[in-house]
Scaffold this active site. Structure first.
Site, PDB file in Angstrom:
ATOM      1  N   HIS A 160     -12.557  28.011 -66.574  1.00 18.83           N
ATOM      2  CA  HIS A 160     -12.971  27.430 -67.869  1.00 18.83           C
ATOM      3  C   HIS A 160     -11.838  27.067 -69.448  1.00 18.83           C
ATOM      4  O   HIS A 160     -12.569  26.912 -70.227  1.00 18.83           O
ATOM      5  CB  HIS A 160     -14.076  28.599 -68.378  1.00 18.83           C
ATOM      6  CG  HIS A 160     -15.612  28.577 -67.777  1.00 18.83           C
ATOM      7  ND1 HIS A 160     -15.957  26.953 -67.575  1.00 18.83           N
ATOM      8  CD2 HIS A 160     -16.178  29.369 -66.919  1.00 18.83           C
ATOM      9  CE1 HIS A 160     -17.156  27.452 -66.123  1.00 18.83           C
ATOM     10  NE2 HIS A 160     -17.052  29.084 -66.567  1.00 18.83           N
ATOM     11  N   ASP A 196     -16.893  27.018 -57.684  1.00 22.66           N
ATOM     12  CA  ASP A 196     -17.911  28.227 -58.545  1.00 22.66           C
ATOM     13  C   ASP A 196     -18.811  27.459 -59.241  1.00 22.66           C
ATOM     14  O   ASP A 196     -18.913  26.230 -59.174  1.00 22.66           O
ATOM     15  CB  ASP A 196     -16.819  28.360 -59.675  1.00 22.66           C
ATOM     16  CG  ASP A 196     -17.209  29.671 -60.934  1.00 22.66           C
ATOM     17  OD1 ASP A 196     -17.041  30.586 -60.917  1.00 22.66           O
ATOM     18  OD2 ASP A 196     -18.203  29.573 -61.126  1.00 22.66           O
ATOM     19  N   HIS A 198     -20.423  27.588 -61.972  1.00 20.20           N
ATOM     20  CA  HIS A 198     -19.811  26.466 -63.279  1.00 20.20           C
ATOM     21  C   HIS A 198     -19.392  25.486 -63.029  1.00 20.20           C
ATOM     22  O   HIS A 198     -17.869  26.562 -62.398  1.00 20.20           O
ATOM     23  CB  HIS A 198     -19.849  27.602 -64.771  1.00 20.20           C
ATOM     24  CG  HIS A 198     -20.679  28.484 -63.934  1.00 20.20           C
ATOM     25  ND1 HIS A 198     -20.938  29.781 -63.578  1.00 20.20           N
ATOM     26  CD2 HIS A 198     -21.843  29.014 -64.765  1.00 20.20           C
ATOM     27  CE1 HIS A 198     -22.060  30.843 -63.819  1.00 20.20           C
ATOM     28  NE2 HIS A 198     -23.023  29.906 -64.756  1.00 20.20           N
ATOM     29  N   ASP A 285     -20.671  32.585 -57.555  1.00 16.36           N
ATOM     30  CA  ASP A 285     -21.848  32.785 -58.251  1.00 16.36           C
ATOM     31  C   ASP A 285     -23.523  31.621 -57.815  1.00 16.36           C
ATOM     32  O   ASP A 285     -23.933  31.626 -58.183  1.00 16.36           O
ATOM     33  CB  ASP A 285     -21.604  32.651 -59.634  1.00 16.36           C
ATOM     34  CG  ASP A 285     -20.885  31.732 -60.361  1.00 16.36           C
ATOM     35  OD1 ASP A 285     -20.218  31.818 -60.727  1.00 16.36           O
ATOM     36  OD2 ASP A 285     -20.189  31.095 -59.605  1.00 16.36           O
TER      37      ASP A 285
HETATM   38  N1  SS9 Z   1     -27.128  32.806 -70.078  1.00 17.99           N
HETATM   39  C1  SS9 Z   1     -26.253  33.004 -69.045  1.00 17.99           C
HETATM   40  C2  SS9 Z   1     -24.380  32.994 -69.972  1.00 17.99           C
HETATM   41  C3  SS9 Z   1     -22.992  32.156 -69.137  1.00 17.99           C
HETATM   42  N2  SS9 Z   1     -22.076  32.530 -70.371  1.00 17.99           N
HETATM   43  C4  SS9 Z   1     -20.804  31.861 -69.684  1.00 17.99           C
HETATM   44  C5  SS9 Z   1     -20.805  32.174 -68.226  1.00 17.99           C
HETATM   45  C6  SS9 Z   1     -19.503  32.127 -67.171  1.00 17.99           C
HETATM   46  C7  SS9 Z   1     -19.359  32.011 -65.857  1.00 17.99           C
HETATM   47  C8  SS9 Z   1     -17.965  32.326 -65.791  1.00 17.99           C
HETATM   48  S1  SS9 Z   1     -17.688  31.110 -63.460  1.00 17.99           S
HETATM   49 ZN    ZN Z   2     -19.193  30.579 -62.880  1.00 17.71          ZN
END
Ligand code: SS9
Ligand code: ZN
Length: 343
Positions: A160, A196, A198, A285
């Site tokens: 990120h 991932d 995200h 995840d």
């Molecule tokens: N309510 C969930 C908030 C998530 N905030 C950041 C998530 C980062 C994932 C990195 S793999």
């Molecule tokens: Zn993630």
């Protein structure tokens, strides 16, 4: 397969984060790396070695120098300002505001250099960030040196983090750093496959205008999932990068069959690009029990991911990203690796 790991990650602990309406203990905690390391050992994946230390030159090949130079100053400045608790921003330069004048206050600078309140600092954070970066480069050197694959057990993660911003538990983009390092070591083309849950918004932002690093992302639809503001299918790269950024946004509830359809298409496009090396941003995840995610992959699916990537027949570096169902992330992350080795 060798794993590179540093105990220095553990100093990044006890941080708080801001998520929908509450400040909560960070999901990105030391036990994550310890569960993965324990599984590497119990599965007898191979030797676990420590990182070689590097200067920050390789980081500054993909990040802006002022951003990288800011990171080690955060905690000392936070303490010097008399602030307590976790160092985090609370004001961000959104549309219509100036992003060219970094403020003088450390809490304002934390907002200036981040896109969310998920990349926060405690006293040991910088040492952890630097060790994670050293881990990634050390593992990359193993692959460059002729090993077919290696596992960079990075913590904190990196996908990120953009050229000049942190967020989502990420500070230095380890996968971007090693992709550029492979290029600087003579690779003509590099592919980054981000599995991932995200979207790797930072990785996309770094390479978006480049055709020498292909970035493929499989992730939750940003219309409804973090990081929200990047990751749509119509983001295909710009200029020389047109066609070399490929996003596979998928809906909540996606299971193996749906997710694998994206993986198959991504592997076909990766094979057609014919990179010299593949960097896998390995987040797990996507797991059905992950506390902050909405896909439905099962533990038995992770070895299938590894086997599919192995079928590409390319030197492959695995870089740890996310995964928050702590007990199971060892099983799932190492499952990809044992699948890759067809064990
Ligand atoms: N309510 C969930 C908030 C998530 N905030 C950041 C998530 C980062 C994932 C990195 S793999
Ligand atoms: Zn993630």
């Amino acid at each position: 397969m060798k794993t590179v790991y540093s105990p220095l990650h553990a100093g990044h602990a006890g941080q708080m984060e801001l998520v929908t309406s509450a400040i909560v203990p960070g999901f990105e905690k030391p036990s994550r790396a310890e569960f993965v390391k324990a599984r590497v050992e119990s599965e007898k994946l191979g030797p676990i070695i420590g990182p070689v230390e590097h200067d920050l030159a390789a980081a500054k090949r993909v990040h802006e120098a002022h951003y990288i130079d800011f990171l080690p100053t955060v905690w000392p400045e936070w303490v010097a300002a008399g602030f307590k608790g976790t160092a985090m921003g609370f004001t961000w330069p959104t549309r219509g505001l100036r992003g060219d004048v970094p403020p003088k206050r450390i809490d304002a600078l934390l907002g200036y250099y981040s896109f969310d309140a998920g990349a926060t600092f405690v006293e040991g954070t910088w040492a952890a960030i630097k060790s994670s970066y050293d881990v990634a480069l050390t593992a990359a050197a193993l692959v460059k040196g002729g090993e077919r694959t290696a596992f960079a057990l990075c913590r904190p993660p990196g996908h990120h983090a953009g050229a000049a911003f942190m967020g989502g538990y990420c500070f230095i983009n380890n996968a971007a750093v090693v992709a550029q390092w492979f290029r600087d070591q003579g690779a003509k083309r590099v592919s980054i496959l981000d599995v991932d849950y995200h979207h790797g918004n930072g990785t996309q932002e770094i390479f978006y205008r480049r055709g020498d690093v292909q970035v493929l992302n499989l992730h939750g639809d940003p219309m409804v999932e973090y990081p929200f503001f990047l990751g749509h299918a119509d983001e295909r790269g710009e200029g020389e990068g047109e066609g070399f950024n490929i996003n596979y946004p998928m809906p909540f509830g996606t299971d193996w069959d749906g997710w694998n359809a994206s993986l198959e298409d991504a592997c076909a496009k990766l094979a057609a690009y014919a990179p010299d090396v593949v960097v896998v941003s390995l987040g797990v995840d996507t797991f059905e029990k992950d506390p902050i995610s909405q896909f439905k992959l099962k533990s038995e699916d992770y070895p299938k991911i590894g086997r599919r990537i192995a079928r590409l027949g390319l030197p492959t570096l695995f870089v740890m990203e996310g995964g928050y169902a702590v007990e199971e992330i060892g099983i799932n992350a190492v499952g990809v690796l044992t699948g890759f080795e067809d064990r």
